[in-house]
Design an enzyme around this catalytic site. Structure first.
Site, PDB file in Angstrom:
ATOM      1  N   HIS A  47       0.811  -1.226   0.000  1.00  0.00           N
ATOM      2  CA  HIS A  47       0.000   0.000   0.000  1.00  0.00           C
ATOM      3  C   HIS A  47       0.843   1.275   0.000  1.00  0.00           C
ATOM      4  O   HIS A  47       0.375   2.342  -0.398  1.00  0.00           O
ATOM      5  CB  HIS A  47      -0.965   0.006   1.185  1.00  0.00           C
ATOM      6  CG  HIS A  47      -2.232   0.769   0.909  1.00  0.00           C
ATOM      7  ND1 HIS A  47      -2.286   1.856   0.047  1.00  0.00           N
ATOM      8  CD2 HIS A  47      -3.501   0.603   1.356  1.00  0.00           C
ATOM      9  CE1 HIS A  47      -3.523   2.321   0.006  1.00  0.00           C
ATOM     10  NE2 HIS A  47      -4.274   1.577   0.775  1.00  0.00           N
ATOM     11  N   ASP A  62     -10.713  -8.258 -18.759  1.00  0.00           N
ATOM     12  CA  ASP A  62     -10.852  -9.450 -19.601  1.00  0.00           C
ATOM     13  C   ASP A  62      -9.482  -9.765 -20.208  1.00  0.00           C
ATOM     14  O   ASP A  62      -8.951  -8.972 -20.986  1.00  0.00           O
ATOM     15  CB  ASP A  62     -11.896  -9.172 -20.689  1.00  0.00           C
ATOM     16  CG  ASP A  62     -12.058 -10.306 -21.675  1.00  0.00           C
ATOM     17  OD1 ASP A  62     -11.358 -11.331 -21.555  1.00  0.00           O
ATOM     18  OD2 ASP A  62     -12.900 -10.166 -22.583  1.00  0.00           O
TER      19      ASP A  62
END
Length: 451
Positions: free
Chosen positions: A167, A396
């Protein structure tokens, strides 16, 4: 209860950045900005993407895996710092990302006999059921890896991609941009990214730290377990026993109903923000307070605010790194529990976001103190992670959109996670609590929309 899961690690690859269109630096270093330093020891962010793939196992290993590895290498050619390490040398006043040509990212390939359809469904599941799908960063006091990946095959059913990111190096926008870039290169069998996906690395030009926030945040971290504690070991936040995960959906029609309800209850407040974000967070907060039977005097929502486009000079949307500020929406718990709790929550969120007009960095000198010391008051604090704007369901790789996307790390933090939906209609909200609370929340969530 689900059956015990067996998983076998097939192979661990070290995938190095490669490029067919530009020369990679032999070595480079990026200093962390104050936006990054704020997150220095917070646990990594973990996401899992589930993809249907009802084909024989050899097809996965002979066709999919080589394509995923090759496109990953090309994606890392653009996002090369992700192969590097985070360090905090004694000669440096702030932590830095170091990248050398020999650096690589760990890609674990595994097979699991878990029930893919169960894990990829939107029903409530035990939080620990997906833990075996998550890779781990290598973190010591001296250095930390930045990214780890895991591909897990569920034979004849599907596969998952687990991604764990540090992070202090990546916010949600950058980490999801990386996945989007990887998916693009894989799907299009291309070696070059469109300009909007190419990361922007010029930090000195856009992150102006006139108020010396970086020095303040570094000083606060050094004092934690200090003096002069430069350790990069992240907080060890445990997942509570009996943790159950749930994903809940608000369609556009649901959001429109909530909007009309709030307008019907509003008594002349002209500053209400009725955005998808506000309506969604307000509704799930009221459901959660009621499901948890929260006893704290006040309820605080910690909101992440993307500062790209909010500061001068304007930051490109493809800026690499953290560029997130914070706002707190605080409300009395008893008011949320009242009949018009949703309106109360919308007002609190609107008031918190209204302060952005005073500047996105207003109050930034207190962010590290709030993070490290918390609140003295009797408050229940809930974070809000993710964003529908990240379009995680658009990733995708060439074999269809994900069936489901989970932010696994919220089982440690207790935050809500917002995302888009697979259908493209509305918002998905994930969160984790004990089973009793989750069942109560599910009932309140559905019944509240019907009434």
């Amino acid at each position: 209860l689900s059956a015990p899961t067996n998983m076998k690690v097939v192979q661990v690859f070290n995938v190095a950045p490669a490029s067919e269109s530009h020369e990679l630096p032999s070595q480079t270093s990026l200093p962390l900005t104050f936006f990054d330093i704020l997150w220095l020891r917070l646990p990594p962010v973990e996401r899992i993407f589930f993809y249907e793939f009802p084909h024989p196992t050899p097809l996965f290993f002979d066709t999919l895996l080589p394509k995923l590895k090759h496109s990953l290498s090309l994606a890392l050619g653009y996002f090369f710092p992700l192969a590097g390490h985070l360090t905090w040398p004694f000669h440096s006043d702030k932590p830095i990302i170091n990248y050398n040509t020999r650096d690589s990212v760990s890609l674990t390939v595994a097979e699991s006999d878990a029930d893919f359809n169960h894990l990829a469904a939107s029903d409530l599941i035990e939080a620990k059921e997906i833990h075996h799908l998550i890779p781990h960063l290598t973190i010591s006091h001296e250095q930390a890896t930045i990214l780890a990946l895991q591909l897990t095959l569920f034979p004849n059913r599907g596969f998952s991609i687990g991604i764990t990111s540090h992070h202090a190096v990546l916010d949600g926008k950058t980490s999801t941009s990386f996945i989007k870039s990887w998916a693009y290169l894989c799907r299009e069998s291309s070696s070059s990214l469109p300009p909007e996906l190419c990361p922007f690395y010029e930090r000195e030009e856009v992150v102006k730290d006139a108020n010396h926030l970086g020095a303040k945040y570094c000083s606060d971290w050094l004092k934690q377990g200090g003096p002069n504690n430069r350790s990069l070991v992240v907080w060890d936040m445990q997942v509570p026993e009996d943790s159950t995960r749930g994903l809940f959906k608000l369609s556009r029609w649901d959001l429109e109903k909530l909007k009309q309800y709030v307008l019907s209850k509003n008594k002349g407040n002209t500053n209400l923000r009725l955005s998808t974000f506000v309506l969604c967070v307000a509704y799930v907060s009221v459901c959660r307070v009621r499901a948890e039977e929260t006893k704290n005097k006040s309820f605080v929502l910690a909101l992440n605010v993307d500062c790209r486009g909010r500061l001068e000079p304007l930051t490109p949307a493809n800026y690499f790194g953290n560029f997130v500020g914070a706002r707190l929406a605080t409300v009395e718990t008893k008011k949320l529990l009242a009949e018009d709790g949703i309106l109360v929550a919308v007002e609190a969120l609107s008031d918190a976001l209204e302060t952005l007009k005073d500047g996105a960095l207003t109050g930034a000198e207190n962010w590290s103190s709030l993070l490290l010391e918390g609140f003295n008051a009797d408050a229940r604090i809930i974070g809000v992670a993710g964003s529908p704007k990240f379009e995680v369901y658009g990733n995708d790789f060439g074999w269809g959109r994900p069936k489901k996307v989970e932010m696994a790390s919220i089982d440690r933090t207790g935050a809500f996670c917002l995302s888009d939906c697979r259908s493209g209609d509305g918002v998905e909200i994930g969160f984790v609590s004990n089973k009793e609370v989750m069942e109560a929340f599910a009932s309140l969530f559905v019944n509240g929309l019907q009434s």
